[in-house]
Design a protein around this motif. Structure first.
Motif, PDB file in Angstrom:
ATOM      1  N   UNK A 119      38.514  52.091  28.495  1.00 54.11           N
ATOM      2  CA  UNK A 119      37.599  53.138  28.036  1.00 54.11           C
ATOM      3  C   UNK A 119      36.347  53.207  28.910  1.00 54.11           C
ATOM      4  N   UNK A 153      34.074  51.136  29.771  1.00 51.42           N
ATOM      5  CA  UNK A 153      32.847  50.383  29.547  1.00 51.42           C
ATOM      6  C   UNK A 153      32.559  49.567  30.806  1.00 51.42           C
ATOM      7  N   UNK A 162      31.545  59.042  28.286  1.00 53.07           N
ATOM      8  CA  UNK A 162      31.293  59.039  26.840  1.00 53.07           C
ATOM      9  C   UNK A 162      32.244  59.979  26.107  1.00 53.07           C
ATOM     10  N   UNK A 175      35.508  58.043  25.739  1.00 53.04           N
ATOM     11  CA  UNK A 175      35.439  56.996  24.711  1.00 53.04           C
ATOM     12  C   UNK A 175      35.573  57.568  23.308  1.00 53.04           C
ATOM     13  N   UNK A 176      35.145  58.831  23.131  1.00 53.34           N
ATOM     14  CA  UNK A 176      35.263  59.417  21.794  1.00 53.34           C
ATOM     15  C   UNK A 176      36.733  59.643  21.417  1.00 53.34           C
ATOM     16  N   UNK A 191      37.619  51.929  19.220  1.00 55.55           N
ATOM     17  CA  UNK A 191      37.147  50.682  19.808  1.00 55.55           C
ATOM     18  C   UNK A 191      36.655  49.769  18.694  1.00 55.55           C
ATOM     19  N   UNK A 197      35.617  45.612  17.792  1.00 54.93           N
ATOM     20  CA  UNK A 197      35.303  44.381  18.509  1.00 54.93           C
ATOM     21  C   UNK A 197      35.087  43.224  17.553  1.00 54.93           C
ATOM     22  N   UNK A 245      30.487  44.765  14.842  1.00 54.11           N
ATOM     23  CA  UNK A 245      29.564  45.716  15.481  1.00 54.11           C
ATOM     24  C   UNK A 245      29.206  46.902  14.616  1.00 54.11           C
ATOM     25  N   UNK A 267      26.838  49.280  12.320  1.00 54.17           N
ATOM     26  CA  UNK A 267      25.418  49.575  12.402  1.00 54.17           C
ATOM     27  C   UNK A 267      24.767  49.134  11.095  1.00 54.17           C
ATOM     28  N   UNK A 325      29.905  62.443  15.884  1.00 58.99           N
ATOM     29  CA  UNK A 325      29.683  62.747  17.304  1.00 58.99           C
ATOM     30  C   UNK A 325      30.506  63.952  17.727  1.00 58.99           C
ATOM     31  N   UNK A 332      21.643  44.513  16.947  1.00 58.96           N
ATOM     32  CA  UNK A 332      22.627  43.479  17.292  1.00 58.96           C
ATOM     33  C   UNK A 332      23.456  43.897  18.515  1.00 58.96           C
ATOM     34  N   UNK A 353      26.494  43.405  19.274  1.00 60.25           N
ATOM     35  CA  UNK A 353      27.809  43.966  18.948  1.00 60.25           C
ATOM     36  C   UNK A 353      27.680  45.436  18.541  1.00 60.25           C
ATOM     37  N   UNK A 354      26.600  45.774  17.798  1.00 62.03           N
ATOM     38  CA  UNK A 354      26.419  47.162  17.370  1.00 62.03           C
ATOM     39  C   UNK A 354      26.163  48.048  18.586  1.00 62.03           C
ATOM     40  N   UNK A 365      27.188  47.464  21.662  1.00 61.21           N
ATOM     41  CA  UNK A 365      28.442  47.579  22.410  1.00 61.21           C
ATOM     42  C   UNK A 365      29.369  48.576  21.723  1.00 61.21           C
ATOM     43  N   UNK A 366      29.421  48.485  20.389  1.00 55.01           N
ATOM     44  CA  UNK A 366      30.282  49.408  19.642  1.00 55.01           C
ATOM     45  C   UNK A 366      29.814  50.850  19.842  1.00 55.01           C
ATOM     46  N   UNK A 367      28.484  51.052  19.835  1.00 55.36           N
ATOM     47  CA  UNK A 367      27.959  52.406  20.001  1.00 55.36           C
ATOM     48  C   UNK A 367      28.362  52.982  21.350  1.00 55.36           C
ATOM     49  N   UNK A 368      28.289  52.135  22.382  1.00 59.67           N
ATOM     50  CA  UNK A 368      28.679  52.589  23.709  1.00 59.67           C
ATOM     51  C   UNK A 368      30.194  52.851  23.741  1.00 59.67           C
ATOM     52  N   UNK A 369      30.928  51.916  23.110  1.00 54.63           N
ATOM     53  CA  UNK A 369      32.385  52.015  23.140  1.00 54.63           C
ATOM     54  C   UNK A 369      32.929  53.213  22.386  1.00 54.63           C
ATOM     55  N   UNK A 370      32.160  53.730  21.399  1.00 48.85           N
ATOM     56  CA  UNK A 370      32.681  54.886  20.665  1.00 48.85           C
ATOM     57  C   UNK A 370      32.235  56.187  21.292  1.00 48.85           C
ATOM     58  N   UNK A 371      31.501  56.097  22.402  1.00 49.91           N
ATOM     59  CA  UNK A 371      31.197  57.306  23.152  1.00 49.91           C
ATOM     60  C   UNK A 371      29.850  57.929  22.849  1.00 49.91           C
ATOM     61  N   UNK A 372      28.839  57.107  22.449  1.00 49.36           N
ATOM     62  CA  UNK A 372      27.498  57.669  22.309  1.00 49.36           C
ATOM     63  C   UNK A 372      26.835  57.694  23.686  1.00 49.36           C
TER      64      UNK A 372
END
Lengths: 311, 370, 244
Positions: A48, A50, A71, A74-75, A79, A81, A85, A87, A102, B265, B267-268, B270-277
């Motif tokens: 993806x 990263x 980006x 990735x949508x 993903x 982990x 992760x 929020x 998004x 955090x 991990x949060x 990384x997750x944000x980047x990984x989901x395409x933000x």
């Protein structure tokens, strides 16, 4: 179908991932397994983008990934982990809705999807929707993490040690859930782990990485029966290889007619379970049932012969 | 208790000489002082058991009312009894000690009771309102410090406004510069490594030296840059004080912005980047909301610090409450010092409490969710 | 930090020259002095002002450290635990008192001179050291503390051999903050007639002599920056040694 073509990542002098080529079929689970530093996570993160590959390319359904903005790519790819992760300042519902938000989905559609996913993961929507991640147990957090990754019905789900932070009993439960949900949704999953047991349990195909190279890519039974290198043999664990192999074979394969005493096993149990029952209770055969009716037996002898055949 | 036995007020023949001490029960006729003394004693007694915080809070309030009552009774009575038009009455050691003890008692009780932000804001408003009411009513007007005030009403209002302009203006300027700088520093480790140490060195320079060093620098700018003097840039006055305060404010603003953004955090993130933000989406949806309390804490530090430092502006002609403090020090007029120092302390305390409430309101995760 | 390696000795030399041989700088400061006024502060020797300034800071910080650390140890023992919330409240409230106001308020009580300055420096210096010490002593790694108990150290031994050494780097940070505040507050102390380097700046302000202001400002600023830097180096060194 996911095609990884000659993918390489070089940091300074080290080849973190060295010319890896492999294919994953749509609707299958591919588990990438290796020790730490084997390049397995880097490989996953290049899918993806990263991490940007040094050379080589990835194609999803024939379409190269490098032509798209990272980006936006990735949508389309789920993903999940280790350590979930989530929020911490968003509710469970808002966490799961992250990617649909998004993508600009309609409110009602997002709400329905959130409830659908919560139910799928055996979490009562009304009870969990408005909670915050800190109020959930580790297993629940992890399920929400996977639900979030699946929310927009991605073509591909990438998972990096998703169960790493769970204790053994909850982990086994989470693995079963994942398998069940994957079969139901027909998702394509690539999962990274350092745990060979998990790889064998979950994978349709297992890819073993060592020092940045892909050393073997095969079905679990083949990995156990015919390890390509000493490294793979070590990963599988020489002593436990026969047991691991037996754990992949259902009783159905060896059912024969004849009497047997004691507690019965269901037909979809594994040969490992049957062997264990024989040894523990000193029997030479166990009865096998299908939907509660005894349909035959599996003998100690037959299990031993089957193990000798390897794969 | 010992505080009650030390002199409560002093009376002096004029504003400069040392006064003679008067005990709490002598400030007025016994009938008038009795309720006050009784309230203080009772209030202090309430404060002794440590378990009942509500009782301690009531005790503290009762005691505070008591010392205020004594002050209101004592001030006119003592002034009448004294000879001479220049006579001055002021609170003495006993009053200040009791005030300190009772305030601490109240603060401690409140800390332990941990009321919500709204309740705290209400309490603060109530205290400020009653203080304003008492001052406005003129019951304390005979007190020396208020006589100093009466002589400089207009100056005082100017000084307070100037003080607030210095403190809040520099805060706003530092925020406008510091937020973007903080965000850039957060993104680039290399920049962060060079910006933050420089800012902390700036913070290290003693305030008087910093204000002093601004004088030649801005003096030069004012003399050599066309138009600079027209917009008020000169070696002496508002500009050097303002600039010094802005420089002092940058470290807490930038440092806390970086720390706040980094508090999400890993991990949060990384997750944000990984989901395409996109980077902007990550900043607005994840990093800023999670970092807001830390960023506001930085602003709190700056505000409290600047209200204190703005006093020094009085030395370089920058105005503000410091003018009174340093005039008072020059003339050895204690009450004039207090006229500058007490409002400064009150401003600093009030801003600290208000900012604490804001920090709590900015918590991204509600504490009392089911 | 190669820049630091070159810059540090240069700044030290500059500071020494400014304090010991101020006349060298006459040509630089001359344009800033009003016509006919002296360029270099000569009412008293800069060296003695510096020593008096640093002496005040050192005395106040030393006393503040001893008192604050003792108090911190007391409130983190079971016997003093009841006072912990109160002491934290005091420390929190105290830190919102502006140092200048503390100084100004000490004058009515103590008169002019070095006395009120010393008291203000001491009182204000207590707070950061106390706060950091309490934080350090209450956030020690639980595993280490358990191990210390497990190998049979008694309370005193635990305090002296484990807790204090581990807490020291964080305490030192508090001491550094305290020193920085003290250096600044001592400068302002000259407005209440304490003998410190602030005298030079104040004299400059009163006579409109920017040369004095710049001279005093540079010396005080350099002292502060160099002392701060030295303490940071010490902290880094200690932190590296304890592996924190």
């Amino acid at each position: 179908m996911i095609e990884i073509d000659n993918l390489t990542k070089i940091y300074g002098d080290t080849h973190a991932v060295d010319a890896v080529t492999m294919r994953a079929e749509t609707g299958s689970i591919t588990v990438i397994v290796g020790t730490s530093g084997s390049g397995k996570t880097t490989l996953l993160r290049m899918i993806n983008r990263l991490e940007e590959p040094t050379s080589g390319e990835v194609r999803i359904n024939g379409e190269p990934t490098h032509v798209e903005k990272p980006h936006l790519l990735r949508r389309r790819i789920g993903y999940a982990i280790q350590g979930h992760g989530l929020f911490p300042h968003h509710t469970v519902a808002r966490n799961i809705a992250a990617v649909p938000l998004l993508l600009g989905w309609k409110k009602q559609k997002i709400r329905d999807r959130v409830d659908e996913l919560l139910s799928l993961f055996s979490m009562e929507p009304a009870a969990f929707r408005d909670r915050y991640p800190a109020e959930l147990s580790g297993g629940q957090q992890q399920r929400v993490g996977v639900a979030r990754a699946l929310a927009s019905r991605p073509e591909l789900l990438l998972m990096d040690e998703p169960f790493g932070a769970l204790d053994p009993i909850i982990r086994a439960q989470a693995q079963d859930d994942l398998r069940r949900i994957q079969q139901r949704l027909g998702s394509t999953i690539m999962l990274v782990t350092h745990d060979m047991e998990e790889a064998i349990r979950l994978g349709d195909k297992v890819a073993v990485m060592d020092g940045g190279r892909l050393v073997q890519h095969a079905a679990p039974a083949e990995i156990i029966a015919a390890p390509a290198t000493d490294f793979v043999r070590d990963m599988v664990g020489d002593v436990e290889r026969p047991l691991r192999l037996l754990s992949l074979i259902p009783l159905v394969e060896l059912i024969e007619d004849g009497p047997a005493d004691g507690d019965a096993l269901p037909a979809d149990a594994s040969l490992r379970d049957a062997l264990s029952a024989c040894l523990w209770t000193g029997r030479s055969a166990v009865p096998v049932t299908r939907e509660g009716i005894v349909v035959g037996r599996v003998t100690f002898e037959a299990i031993r012969n089957r193990a000798e055949l390897h794969a | 208790m010992a505080a009650l036995l030390s002199p409560f007020m002093t009376i002096a023949a004029n504003r400069i000489v040392a006064g003679e001490s008067v005990m709490a029960w002598h400030v007025a006729s016994p009938a008038e002082t009795l309720p006050g003394v009784a309230a203080v004693v009772l209030g202090l007694l309430f404060g002794i058991p440590s378990g009942r915080q509500d009782l301690r809070l009531c005790g503290a309030l009762l005691g505070l009312c008591g010392i205020l009552w004594l002050l209101m009774q004592g001030a006119p009575a003592l002034l009448d009894s004294a000879a001479g038009d220049y006579a001055r009455v002021s609170p003495a050691m006993g009053f200040w000690c009791l005030l300190l003890i009772l305030t601490l008692m109240m603060a401690d009780a409140l800390t332990q009771m941990a009321p919500g932000p709204i309740a705290r804001a209400g309490l603060l408003a109530a205290v400020l309102c009653s203080l304003a009411l008492i001052l406005w009513s003129g019951a304390l007007a005979p007190l020396s410090i208020l006589q100093e005030y009466a002589g400089r009403r207009a100056q005082f209002a100017d000084a307070v406004l100037r003080h607030l302009a210095l403190a809040f203006g520099s805060l706003a300027t530092a925020a406008v510069i510091g937020f973007p700088l903080g965000i850039v520093c957060y993104r680039r480790a290399q920049l962060r490594g060079s910006v933050l140490p420089v800012l902390s060195l700036l913070q290290t320079i003693p305030s008087l030296a910093m204000f002093g060093l601004m004088i030649p620098i801005l003096g030069w700018v004012g003399d050599n840059m066309p138009g600079a003097q027209a917009i008020g840039i000169a070696g002496i006055g508002f500009a050097p004080a303002f600039l010094a305060l802005v420089l002092y404010s940058l470290l807490p603003v930038v440092g806390n912005t970086v720390a706040g953004l980094a508090s999400a955090p890993a991990a949060a993130r990384d997750a944000a980047r990984g989901m395409g933000m996109t980077p902007t989406q990550r900043l607005l949806r994840i990093e800023l909301p999670l970092g807001l309390p830390v960023i506001l804490t930085g602003l709190r530090i700056v505000l409290v610090q600047n209200i204190g430092l703005a006093v020094i502006a009085g030395l370089i002609g920058g105005g503000g409450l410091g003018t009174f403090v340093f005039q008072g020090l020059n003339q050895t007029a204690t009450d004039l010092i207090l006229l500058g120092a007490l409002p400064t302390v009150a401003l600093a305390l009030t801003s600290a409490i208000v900012m604490d409430i804001l920090v709590e309101l900015a918590q991204p995760i509600p504490k009392d969710s089911p | 930090m190669n820049v630091g390696l070159i810059l540090r000795p240069l700044l030290v030399l500059l500071l020494l020259a400014l304090v010991l041989r101020p006349e060298w700088f006459t040509p630089i400061f001359a344009p800033l002095a009003p016509p006919g006024a002296p360029t270099i502060y000569a009412r008293s020797s800069l060296l003695s002002l510096s020593l008096s300034h640093l002496g005040l800071v050192a005395a106040a910080t030393f006393a503040a450290t001893i008192v604050a650390v003792s108090l911190a140890i007391f409130v983190t023992r079971p016997a003093g635990a009841a006072f912990k919330p109160l002491s934290r409240t005091i420390a929190n409230m105290g830190q919102t008192f502006p140092p200048v106001a503390v100084l100004a308020l000490a004058v009515p009580a103590l008169g002019f001179g070095s006395g009120p300055t010393l008291v203000a420096l001491f009182l204000y210096g207590l707070l950061p050291i106390f706060e950091n010490s309490v934080t350090a002593l209450t956030t020690l790694p639980p595993a280490t503390m358990d191990a210390a108990r497990g190998i049979g150290l008694n309370r005193w031994q635990r305090l002296l051999r484990v807790e204090l050494p581990l807490a020291f780097p964080v305490m030192l940070t508090g001491i550094r903050l305290s020193v920085v505040i003290a250096l600044g507050t001592a400068t302002i102390g000259s407005t209440v007639a304490a003998r410190t380097l602030g005298e030079v700046i104040i004299a400059g302000l009163l006579t409109n002599n920017t040369a004095f202001v710049l001279q005093g400002g540079l010396i005080v600023g350099l002292f502060a920056v160099l002392i701060y830097d030295a303490l940071i180096q010490l902290e880094t060194f200690l932190a590296r040694r304890t592996g924190a």
